[in-house]
Design a protein around this motif. Structure first.
Motif, PDB file in Angstrom:
ATOM      1  N   TRP A  11       0.921  -0.677   0.054  1.00 49.84           N
ATOM      2  CA  TRP A  11      -0.049   0.204  -0.344  1.00 49.84           C
ATOM      3  C   TRP A  11       0.967   1.158   0.376  1.00 49.84           C
ATOM      4  CZ3 TRP A  11      -5.741   0.234   2.204  1.00 49.84           C
ATOM      5  CH2 TRP A  11      -5.900  -0.731   1.903  1.00 49.84           C
ATOM      6  N   LYS A  12       0.147   2.262  -0.761  1.00 47.18           N
ATOM      7  CA  LYS A  12       1.301   3.609  -0.393  1.00 47.18           C
ATOM      8  C   LYS A  12       0.748   4.474   1.239  1.00 47.18           C
ATOM      9  CE  LYS A  12      -1.063   4.990  -4.319  1.00 47.18           C
ATOM     10  NZ  LYS A  12      -1.975   5.823  -4.767  1.00 47.18           N
ATOM     11  N   LEU A  13       1.783   5.400   1.868  1.00 45.64           N
ATOM     12  CA  LEU A  13       1.799   5.646   3.187  1.00 45.64           C
ATOM     13  C   LEU A  13       1.694   6.981   3.122  1.00 45.64           C
ATOM     14  CD1 LEU A  13       2.453   4.818   5.925  1.00 45.64           C
ATOM     15  CD2 LEU A  13       4.581   5.461   5.487  1.00 45.64           C
ATOM     16  N   LEU A  50       2.848  -2.023   6.206  1.00 47.45           N
ATOM     17  CA  LEU A  50       1.731  -1.369   5.404  1.00 47.45           C
ATOM     18  C   LEU A  50       1.937  -3.190   3.677  1.00 47.45           C
ATOM     19  CD1 LEU A  50       1.724   1.052   4.088  1.00 47.45           C
ATOM     20  CD2 LEU A  50       4.153   1.044   3.471  1.00 47.45           C
ATOM     21  N   GLU A  51       2.910  -4.092   4.128  1.00 45.51           N
ATOM     22  CA  GLU A  51       2.415  -4.776   3.134  1.00 45.51           C
ATOM     23  C   GLU A  51       1.084  -5.592   3.808  1.00 45.51           C
ATOM     24  OE1 GLU A  51       5.553  -8.206   4.857  1.00 45.51           O
ATOM     25  OE2 GLU A  51       7.127  -5.955   4.103  1.00 45.51           O
ATOM     26  N   ASN A  52       0.354  -5.559   4.433  1.00 48.05           N
ATOM     27  CA  ASN A  52      -1.274  -6.121   4.279  1.00 48.05           C
ATOM     28  C   ASN A  52      -1.701  -5.244   5.763  1.00 48.05           C
ATOM     29  OD1 ASN A  52      -3.239  -7.197   4.078  1.00 48.05           O
ATOM     30  ND2 ASN A  52      -2.670  -9.127   4.909  1.00 48.05           N
ATOM     31  N   THR A 106     -10.013   3.206  -1.333  1.00 53.09           N
ATOM     32  CA  THR A 106      -9.970   3.198  -2.957  1.00 53.09           C
ATOM     33  C   THR A 106      -8.931   3.396  -3.362  1.00 53.09           C
ATOM     34  OG1 THR A 106     -10.501   5.612  -2.124  1.00 53.09           O
ATOM     35  CG2 THR A 106     -12.611   3.842  -2.243  1.00 53.09           C
ATOM     36  N   GLU A 107      -7.562   4.005  -2.740  1.00 55.02           N
ATOM     37  CA  GLU A 107      -6.546   3.939  -3.723  1.00 55.02           C
ATOM     38  C   GLU A 107      -5.822   3.384  -3.447  1.00 55.02           C
ATOM     39  OE1 GLU A 107      -5.815   8.256  -3.005  1.00 55.02           O
ATOM     40  OE2 GLU A 107      -7.948   8.951  -3.333  1.00 55.02           O
ATOM     41  N   SER A 108      -5.483   2.371  -2.382  1.00 52.03           N
ATOM     42  CA  SER A 108      -4.771   1.449  -1.522  1.00 52.03           C
ATOM     43  C   SER A 108      -4.105   2.706  -0.738  1.00 52.03           C
ATOM     44  CB  SER A 108      -3.701   0.530  -2.574  1.00 52.03           C
ATOM     45  OG  SER A 108      -5.125  -0.111  -3.099  1.00 52.03           O
ATOM     46  N   GLU A 109      -4.106   3.260   0.158  1.00 54.52           N
ATOM     47  CA  GLU A 109      -3.266   4.116   1.028  1.00 54.52           C
ATOM     48  C   GLU A 109      -3.263   3.936   2.197  1.00 54.52           C
ATOM     49  OE1 GLU A 109      -3.311   8.224  -1.705  1.00 54.52           O
ATOM     50  OE2 GLU A 109      -3.985   8.145   0.414  1.00 54.52           O
ATOM     51  N   MET A 110      -2.065   3.771   3.301  1.00 57.11           N
ATOM     52  CA  MET A 110      -2.561   3.786   4.814  1.00 57.11           C
ATOM     53  C   MET A 110      -1.998   5.238   5.010  1.00 57.11           C
ATOM     54  SD  MET A 110      -0.270   1.338   7.308  1.00 57.11           S
ATOM     55  CE  MET A 110       0.629   1.796   7.947  1.00 57.11           C
TER      56      MET A 110
END
Length: 109
Positions: A3-5, A34-36, A79-83
């Motif tokens: 995921w993007k941070l 961040l990997e999951n 929606t943006e795969s962001e954390m």
């Protein structure tokens, strides 16, 4: 998929204000999660938060670093795969949760 941070500006300051060794520990923990970053019930590393001492933190997750005495509170933006890191703070009391609630209200998360 990693995921993007992103950090809230206040959370970036929290990170900068950590001592050098704490910063390394927190960075490694965030990188691992961040990997999951999904909730544990979905097979991820995140521990869901709900109502903590009157602070409504529904939809937020935490990373608890017991050895370092630090909590990291984050929100997934699926929606943006962001954390999005909301707050990094000492886990000695529930102040970190109060700060998280104020920041999510201020930033309309």
């Amino acid at each position: 998929m990693k995921w993007k941070l992103k950090y809230l500006p206040e959370a970036a300051k929290d990170f900068k204000n950590l001592a050098g060794n704490q910063r390394i520990i927190v960075a490694k923990a965030i990188d691992k999660v961040l990997e999951n970053p999904l909730p544990m019930k979905e097979g991820g590393y995140g521990k869901p938060l709900g109502n903590k001492h009157g602070n409504d933190l529904s939809g937020l997750l935490k990373i608890k670093l017991r050895g370092a005495g630090i909590r990291v509170v984050y929100k997934l933006i699926r929606t943006e795969s962001e954390m999005l890191v909301v707050v990094i703070g000492v886990r000695a009391d529930d102040e970190v949760y109060e700060i998280a609630e104020r920041r999510i209200q201020k930033n309309k998360l």
